[in-house]
Design a protein around this motif. Structure first.
Motif, PDB file in Angstrom:
ATOM      1  N   MET A   1      90.344  61.348  18.152  1.00 46.42           N
ATOM      2  CA  MET A   1      91.177  60.192  19.008  1.00 46.42           C
ATOM      3  C   MET A   1      91.463  60.574  20.413  1.00 46.42           C
ATOM      4  O   MET A   1      91.965  61.527  20.586  1.00 46.42           O
ATOM      5  N   PRO A   2      91.408  59.711  21.338  1.00 47.80           N
ATOM      6  CA  PRO A   2      91.921  60.096  22.790  1.00 47.80           C
ATOM      7  C   PRO A   2      93.382  60.400  22.847  1.00 47.80           C
ATOM      8  O   PRO A   2      93.988  59.610  22.053  1.00 47.80           O
ATOM      9  N   CYS A   3      93.684  61.537  23.696  1.00 47.84           N
ATOM     10  CA  CYS A   3      95.247  61.517  23.712  1.00 47.84           C
ATOM     11  C   CYS A   3      95.447  60.604  24.953  1.00 47.84           C
ATOM     12  O   CYS A   3      95.626  61.223  26.214  1.00 47.84           O
ATOM     13  N   ASP A   4      95.292  59.203  25.054  1.00 45.69           N
ATOM     14  CA  ASP A   4      95.411  58.478  26.127  1.00 45.69           C
ATOM     15  C   ASP A   4      96.815  57.415  26.134  1.00 45.69           C
ATOM     16  O   ASP A   4      96.891  56.487  26.797  1.00 45.69           O
ATOM     17  N   TYR A   5      97.875  58.041  25.523  1.00 46.02           N
ATOM     18  CA  TYR A   5      99.097  57.252  25.464  1.00 46.02           C
ATOM     19  C   TYR A   5      99.599  56.891  26.920  1.00 46.02           C
ATOM     20  O   TYR A   5     100.260  55.833  26.879  1.00 46.02           O
ATOM     21  N   ASP A   6      99.374  57.888  27.811  1.00 41.55           N
ATOM     22  CA  ASP A   6      99.995  57.484  29.089  1.00 41.55           C
ATOM     23  C   ASP A   6      98.715  56.653  30.216  1.00 41.55           C
ATOM     24  O   ASP A   6      99.024  55.885  30.708  1.00 41.55           O
ATOM     25  N   SER A   7      97.549  57.071  30.073  1.00 45.15           N
ATOM     26  CA  SER A   7      96.370  56.594  30.613  1.00 45.15           C
ATOM     27  C   SER A   7      95.810  55.151  30.145  1.00 45.15           C
ATOM     28  O   SER A   7      95.231  54.577  30.920  1.00 45.15           O
ATOM     29  N   ARG A  13      99.287  50.234  21.962  1.00 41.95           N
ATOM     30  CA  ARG A  13     100.169  48.953  21.736  1.00 41.95           C
ATOM     31  C   ARG A  13      99.255  48.111  20.733  1.00 41.95           C
ATOM     32  O   ARG A  13      99.772  47.239  20.194  1.00 41.95           O
ATOM     33  N   SER A  14      97.821  48.204  20.649  1.00 41.90           N
ATOM     34  CA  SER A  14      97.223  47.381  20.061  1.00 41.90           C
ATOM     35  C   SER A  14      97.230  47.822  18.409  1.00 41.90           C
ATOM     36  O   SER A  14      96.758  47.282  17.460  1.00 41.90           O
ATOM     37  N   LEU A  66     104.410  65.353  24.412  1.00 39.86           N
ATOM     38  CA  LEU A  66     104.064  65.585  25.743  1.00 39.86           C
ATOM     39  C   LEU A  66     103.734  64.028  26.644  1.00 39.86           C
ATOM     40  O   LEU A  66     103.666  64.340  28.038  1.00 39.86           O
ATOM     41  N   SER A  67     103.882  63.095  25.999  1.00 41.85           N
ATOM     42  CA  SER A  67     103.592  61.706  26.682  1.00 41.85           C
ATOM     43  C   SER A  67     104.731  61.169  26.987  1.00 41.85           C
ATOM     44  O   SER A  67     105.797  61.000  26.108  1.00 41.85           O
ATOM     45  N   PRO A  68     105.071  61.022  28.362  1.00 39.70           N
ATOM     46  CA  PRO A  68     106.259  60.148  28.827  1.00 39.70           C
ATOM     47  C   PRO A  68     106.540  58.879  28.167  1.00 39.70           C
ATOM     48  O   PRO A  68     107.506  58.225  28.023  1.00 39.70           O
ATOM     49  N   ALA A  69     105.157  58.305  28.142  1.00 39.75           N
ATOM     50  CA  ALA A  69     105.259  56.743  27.612  1.00 39.75           C
ATOM     51  C   ALA A  69     105.879  56.843  26.182  1.00 39.75           C
ATOM     52  O   ALA A  69     106.531  55.972  25.838  1.00 39.75           O
ATOM     53  N   GLN A  70     105.366  57.935  25.324  1.00 40.05           N
ATOM     54  CA  GLN A  70     106.032  57.870  24.037  1.00 40.05           C
ATOM     55  C   GLN A  70     107.368  58.101  23.866  1.00 40.05           C
ATOM     56  O   GLN A  70     108.411  57.669  23.217  1.00 40.05           O
ATOM     57  N   LEU A  71     107.650  59.162  24.652  1.00 39.07           N
ATOM     58  CA  LEU A  71     109.217  59.687  24.858  1.00 39.07           C
ATOM     59  C   LEU A  71     110.491  58.708  25.208  1.00 39.07           C
ATOM     60  O   LEU A  71     111.337  58.599  24.857  1.00 39.07           O
ATOM     61  N   ALA A  72     109.717  57.589  26.132  1.00 30.98           N
ATOM     62  CA  ALA A  72     110.538  56.734  26.764  1.00 30.98           C
ATOM     63  C   ALA A  72     111.345  55.850  25.500  1.00 30.98           C
ATOM     64  O   ALA A  72     112.484  55.576  25.752  1.00 30.98           O
ATOM     65  N   LEU A 182      89.941  43.207  15.180  1.00 33.91           N
ATOM     66  CA  LEU A 182      89.660  43.796  16.386  1.00 33.91           C
ATOM     67  C   LEU A 182      90.795  44.398  16.968  1.00 33.91           C
ATOM     68  O   LEU A 182      90.444  45.606  17.659  1.00 33.91           O
ATOM     69  N   ARG A 183      91.953  44.376  16.502  1.00 36.67           N
ATOM     70  CA  ARG A 183      93.078  45.235  17.121  1.00 36.67           C
ATOM     71  C   ARG A 183      92.928  46.589  16.453  1.00 36.67           C
ATOM     72  O   ARG A 183      93.411  47.750  17.154  1.00 36.67           O
TER      73      ARG A 183
END
Length: 216
Positions: A1-7, A13-14, A66-72, A182-183
């Motif tokens: 899986m890509p580590c793309d939580y911020d990019s 979210r899907s 490590l992800s700011p988006a997750q930690l928010a 699809l999600r």
């Protein structure tokens, strides 16, 4: 899986947790932590803090990601840090969880070794991951990662020795309609065309493992 939580936050979210009817690993992990009275807890790669939400209010626990988006959206206390360089003193943690995250790192053994450093004797390390043959209804196989269920017990055993491994291979996720399919494809990095393989409603067969190890 890509580590793309911020990019690529839309991929994350899907992901609809509501479609997983059986087999969530966070509940049994929280139950074991409570049964053994383990504290404090480090939830490494813990994202938005699901594991902590299953522990009693006030139970000492810290989300490390490590992800700011997750930690928010994670509860406090929380720390942004690299999983292989935990900002924690030696032998200071009662339990360390690495749920659904070690396939994101290049050298999972290095991360596991650092969890062994911060655990006190008798402390618990627990990790979860999926098999490359999971979701056979939608794919003929996921690409290999550094920490798949096929190799995960051996990797953890290389650091901790004795293990307790729980595996699953059963229909656990229910996708009720095409939009749900699809999600799911989007969140799991599957091509749009994979949705054509099934006629919803469809149960997906989940395969993977939980690995528990206690520090001697």
């Amino acid at each position: 899986m890509p580590c793309d939580y911020d990019s690529d936050p839309e991929r994350w979210r899907s992901c609809d947790r509501g479609v997983q009817v059986f087999g969530d690993v966070h509940e049994p992990v929280a139950d074991r932590i409570l049964r053994d009275g383990l504290a404090p807890v480090l939830d490494v790669g813990g994202g938005q803090g699901l594991l902590e939400s299953l522990l009693p209010a006030g139970w000492p626990a810290i989300v490390v990601d490590l992800s700011p988006a997750q930690l928010a959206d994670a509860p406090r206390p929380k720390v942004r840090a690299d999983a292989s360089l935990l900002p924690v003193r030696d032998q200071s943690a009662g339990a360390v969880a690495a749920l659904w995250m070690l396939y994101h790192v290049d050298e999972p053994a290095a991360v596991i070794a650092d969890t062994a450093r911060v655990l006190r004797p008798g402390g618990l390390f627990v990790a979860s991951t999926s098999s490359r043959s999971s979701d056979p209804e939608l794919t003929d196989g996921y690409p290999p990662t550094p920490f798949d269920a096929e190799e995960a017990p051996d990797i953890v055993s290389g650091v901790f020795g004795d293990l307790d491994v729980e595996r699953w291979d059963a229909p656990m996720t229910l996708l009720p309609d095409r939009e749900a399919v699809l999600r799911f494809c989007r969140s799991h990095g599957l091509p749009h065309e994979a949705a054509e393989r099934v006629s919803p409603p469809v149960w997906l067969t989940k395969r993977g493992c939980l690995v528990y190890a206690y520090k001697r």
